[in-house]
Design a protein around this motif. Structure first.
Motif, mmCIF file in Angstrom:
data_model
loop_
_atom_site.group_PDB
_atom_site.id
_atom_site.type_symbol
_atom_site.label_atom_id
_atom_site.label_comp_id
_atom_site.label_asym_id
_atom_site.label_seq_id
_atom_site.Cartn_x
_atom_site.Cartn_y
_atom_site.Cartn_z
ATOM 1 N N SER A 54 32.847 43.657 63.152
ATOM 2 C CA SER A 54 33.180 42.893 64.350
ATOM 3 C C SER A 54 31.917 42.555 65.140
ATOM 4 O O SER A 54 31.044 43.402 65.311
ATOM 5 C CB SER A 54 34.131 43.726 65.210
ATOM 6 O OG SER A 54 34.764 42.908 66.135
ATOM 7 N N THR A 59 32.494 34.250 63.284
ATOM 8 C CA THR A 59 33.077 33.109 63.992
ATOM 9 C C THR A 59 31.986 32.106 64.360
ATOM 10 O O THR A 59 32.168 30.890 64.229
ATOM 11 C CB THR A 59 33.818 33.589 65.256
ATOM 12 O OG1 THR A 59 34.889 34.427 64.851
ATOM 13 C CG2 THR A 59 34.365 32.420 66.053
ATOM 14 N N HIS A 205 38.740 40.559 57.870
ATOM 15 C CA HIS A 205 38.281 41.947 57.920
ATOM 16 C C HIS A 205 38.884 42.757 56.779
ATOM 17 O O HIS A 205 38.591 43.931 56.638
ATOM 18 C CB HIS A 205 38.688 42.590 59.257
ATOM 19 C CG HIS A 205 37.746 42.272 60.365
ATOM 20 N ND1 HIS A 205 38.119 41.563 61.478
ATOM 21 C CD2 HIS A 205 36.434 42.544 60.526
ATOM 22 C CE1 HIS A 205 37.082 41.420 62.279
ATOM 23 N NE2 HIS A 205 36.045 42.011 61.722
HETATM 24 N N1 LIG Z 1 29.758 31.769 73.797
HETATM 25 C C1 LIG Z 1 29.123 32.943 73.683
HETATM 26 N N2 LIG Z 1 28.243 33.343 74.619
HETATM 27 C C2 LIG Z 1 27.602 34.513 74.513
HETATM 28 N N3 LIG Z 1 27.764 35.382 73.505
HETATM 29 C C3 LIG Z 1 28.623 35.056 72.548
HETATM 30 C C4 LIG Z 1 29.368 33.821 72.580
HETATM 31 N N4 LIG Z 1 30.159 33.771 71.487
HETATM 32 C C5 LIG Z 1 29.926 34.906 70.809
HETATM 33 N N5 LIG Z 1 29.013 35.689 71.422
HETATM 34 C C6 LIG Z 1 28.498 36.972 70.942
HETATM 35 O O1 LIG Z 1 27.931 36.739 69.674
HETATM 36 C C7 LIG Z 1 28.226 37.792 68.780
HETATM 37 C C8 LIG Z 1 28.890 37.246 67.548
HETATM 38 O O2 LIG Z 1 30.177 36.761 67.913
HETATM 39 P P1 LIG Z 1 31.225 36.233 66.851
HETATM 40 O O3 LIG Z 1 32.438 35.846 67.595
HETATM 41 O O4 LIG Z 1 30.593 35.218 65.998
HETATM 42 O O5 LIG Z 1 31.502 37.552 66.011
HETATM 43 P P2 LIG Z 1 32.560 37.800 64.850
HETATM 44 O O6 LIG Z 1 31.817 38.277 63.663
HETATM 45 O O7 LIG Z 1 33.426 36.621 64.684
HETATM 46 O O8 LIG Z 1 33.394 39.011 65.458
HETATM 47 P P3 LIG Z 1 34.949 39.368 65.253
HETATM 48 O O9 LIG Z 1 35.075 39.940 63.878
HETATM 49 O O10 LIG Z 1 35.204 40.403 66.298
HETATM 50 O O11 LIG Z 1 35.730 38.121 65.451
HETATM 51 C C9 LIG Z 1 29.071 38.785 69.552
HETATM 52 O O12 LIG Z 1 28.239 39.829 69.987
HETATM 53 C C10 LIG Z 1 29.586 38.003 70.713
HETATM 54 O O13 LIG Z 1 29.741 38.833 71.826
#
Ligand SMILES: Nc1ncnc2c1ncn2[C@@H]1O[C@H](COP(=O)(O)OP(=O)(O)OP(=O)(O)O)[C@@H](O)[C@H]1O
Ligand SMILES: [Mg+2]
Lengths: 269, 279
Positions: A54, A59, A205
């Motif tokens: 996570s 994303t 996941h």
């Molecule tokens: N718009 C934003 N502004 C600031 N930080 C962000 C933003 N979007 C995401 N982040 C940060 O960037 C990092 C990666 O986020 P992302 O959503 O891509 O993770 P993820 O792998 O999709 O996680 P998950 O499995 O929980 O969905 C995280 O630490 C998140 O807090």
């Protein structure tokens, strides 16, 4: 809008990320790196899963591929063209369905069509086609608040499919569903995908979900997000649930877990 | 007790799925509407009794029937009230419509564009906090005691409630829905039309509802302060000459206008905007 898209070319149907790095600003204004020199190349008509802890940037990477985010560094090429913004040849399915609460299932599906410039009569035809495909008959005129979680996800997938994209980007589409609904939808997605084999990037996941669906699994590490390993799934198609007992499956599962475990522990600890 | 329940459960599948058990309707006089109606009737009866039995001087409080008598005279015999109603309605209508148009447009723009909001927000907040009727002397100086000084007061009384609410609605639009529209290649104008406006709709309606009360207060105070026409003026005159029944009739006209506007808004909301309510 549509006329700018190149003529359909099967060999162009691929996704390439070259040295993509990206930073977000933290609330105190300091930048934090979320993607670190991510390079991937996905074959035409392949199904690729992104696995990672996570917050590792899955994303974000998907948004970069869709064009919702311009990466600070690096290039993304989809279907032979550099990505500068969202396009009608790519469609996203979101983790939390993101349906407009004031539109019915059918209207939500047609909304996507309308935005990419598909005329009303054609969008109605496509919406009904997608409704039938996703088993939503009888629910077309329900508002999202009147639909179960699984139904909402079906609508989200129908909305993406009905613009007839070449590329399908799916962000944990089944993440919020109960285990049974999830398995039903996995099997349905498999069938739909087998029919025309779009190029799919699928974030999940679940190790089993990734193995069941994918040709290839990309494992991401965290802090900042990077590609840790790329693993091919050597199971024959068409796939089915029964393959879970296959030694290829169980060995692959163990291998994936070994790769992911240290990352997971780092995130949890 | 337990044994009986178990038996009943076992018996259920055998019974054909026929008529549902008779639903017992609670008696009509326990419904909310019936209780409200009764409450109003009792209130009026007590009012009538207290005033007509001579416990209260008629100068201090007119009886309901006395108010009805005056209303009958004003509406059907002397017919003196109509020009005043027309004046008040014109002031309220012109001011309110302008307030809705300006409040919604400015609210949408200020909600969406942070820099514009930064430019205008200090003034909006200051004026929202100012009791706009306090500016009346100034407006009379500018515009005289005719229609337009009142329209301006009504406008200022209503516009900020609508503006501030609309702005909140725009800013509260779900960013995930905005991103969804963008993923389907929506332009900024499409995002605005299809996501932001519908999301803001319940807030816009709430702002307009809030403005109804402020608009009526503005009309009343403006006519009370400087006027020779309007229902507010009638109330002032009546009070000055101890015509309590006429005064109360005038006040009731404001009450009626407020209730009618509020109901009309509910109707419009149900007809056109019901779907946009929070789910
Ligand atoms: N718009 C934003 N502004 C600031 N930080 C962000 C933003 N979007 C995401 N982040 C940060 O960037 C990092 C990666 O986020 P992302 O959503 O891509 O993770 P993820 O792998 O999709 O996680 P998950 O499995 O929980 O969905 C995280 O630490 C998140 O807090
Ligand atoms: Mg994510």
């Amino acid at each position: 809008m549509l006329s700018a898209a190149p003529a359909m070319d099967v060999h162009n149907a691929q996704i390439v990320c070259k040295d993509v790095s990206h930073w977000f600003l933290k609330s105190d204004g300091t930048p934090i790196q979320v993607l670190d020199r991510v390079s991937i190349s996905l074959e035409p008509h392949s199904f690729t899963s992104l696995l990672g802890p996570s917050g590792c940037g899955k994303t974000t990477l998907l948004r970069v591929i869709d064009g919702l985010i311009r990466p600070a560094v690096g290039t993304v090429i989809v279907g032979g063209e550099a990505v500068t913004g969202p396009s009608a040849n790519r469609a996203m399915v979101f983790q939390e369905h993101n349906l407009l609460p004031w539109k019915t299932a059918q209207e939500n599906i047609r909304f996507g069509c309308k935005l990419v410039g598909i005329p009303a009569s054609e969008s109605l035809r496509r919406a009904n086609e997608a409704i039938a495909l996703m088993g939503l008959n009888g629910f077309e005129h329900h508002l999202p608040s009147q639909l179960s979680g699984g139904m909402k996800q079906r609508v989200g997938i129908a909305r993406a499919l009905s613009i007839h994209p070449q590329f399908l980007l799916m962000d944990e589409p089944f993440g919020a569903l109960d285990a049974q609904t999830r398995e039903v939808l996995q099997i349905e997605l498999l069938k739909i995908w087998e029919a025309d084999r779009k190029t799919v990037v699928f974030v999940t996941h679940s190790l089993d979900e990734a193995i069941l669906l994918s040709d290839r699994i990309v494992i991401m590490g965290t802090r900042p997000g990077h590609i840790k390993a790329v693993i091919d799934v050597d199971l024959p198609r068409p796939r089915s649930d029964d393959m879970r007992a296959d030694p290829v499956w169980t060995n692959l599962r163990r291998h994936l877990w070994q790769l992911l475990k240290p990352e997971m522990i780092e995130v949890a600890g | 007790m337990n044994g009986q329940n178990t038996q009943a459960l076992q018996a259920t599948p055998a019974a054909p799925a026929a008529a549902p058990p008779a639903v017992v309707r609670p008696p009509w006089w326990t419904s909310g509407r019936a209780i409200s109606a009764a409450s109003v009737v009792i209130f009026l009866a007590v009012w009538q009794w207290v005033t007509s039995a001579g416990y209260v001087e008629p100068i201090f409080l007119a009886s309901p029937t006395a108010i009805l008598d005056v209303a009958y005279d004003q509406f059907f015999v002397s017919r003196e009230i109509y020009p005043h109603i027309l004046v008040s309605l014109t002031e309220a209508f012109v001011g309110f419509v302008l307030a809705i148009v300006a409040g919604v447009l400015l609210g949408l723009v200020m909600g969406r564009f942070d820099r514009l909001r930064a430019v205008f927000e200090p003034f909006v907040m200051a004026l929202y906090a100012t009791p706009s009727v306090a500016l009346l002397p100034l407006f009379i100086l500018w515009l005289g005691i005719g229609l337009w000084s009142k329209v301006l007061i009504v406008f200022l009384g209503g516009v900020f409630a609508i503006l501030v609410n609309t702005m909140a609605g725009v800013r509260g639009a779900n960013p995930k829905l905005i991103e969804t529209a963008q993923a389907f290649t929506a332009s900024e104008a499409e995002v605005f039309a299809y996501i932001i406006l519908p999301s803001a709709m319940p807030f816009i309606v709430a702002g307009i509802r809030l403005a109804i009360g402020r608009v009526l207060i503005s009309v009343f105070v403006a006519e009370l302060y400087a006027s020779n026409q309007g229902v507010g003026f009638v109330v002032t005159q009546a009070a000055a000459s101890y015509a309590t029944a006429l005064m109360l009739m005038g006040i009731l006209l404001f009450t009626l206008a407020g209730v009618a506007l509020s109901q009309a808004l509910t109707l419009i909301e149900d007809l056109f905007f019901g779907r946009f309510r929070e789910h």
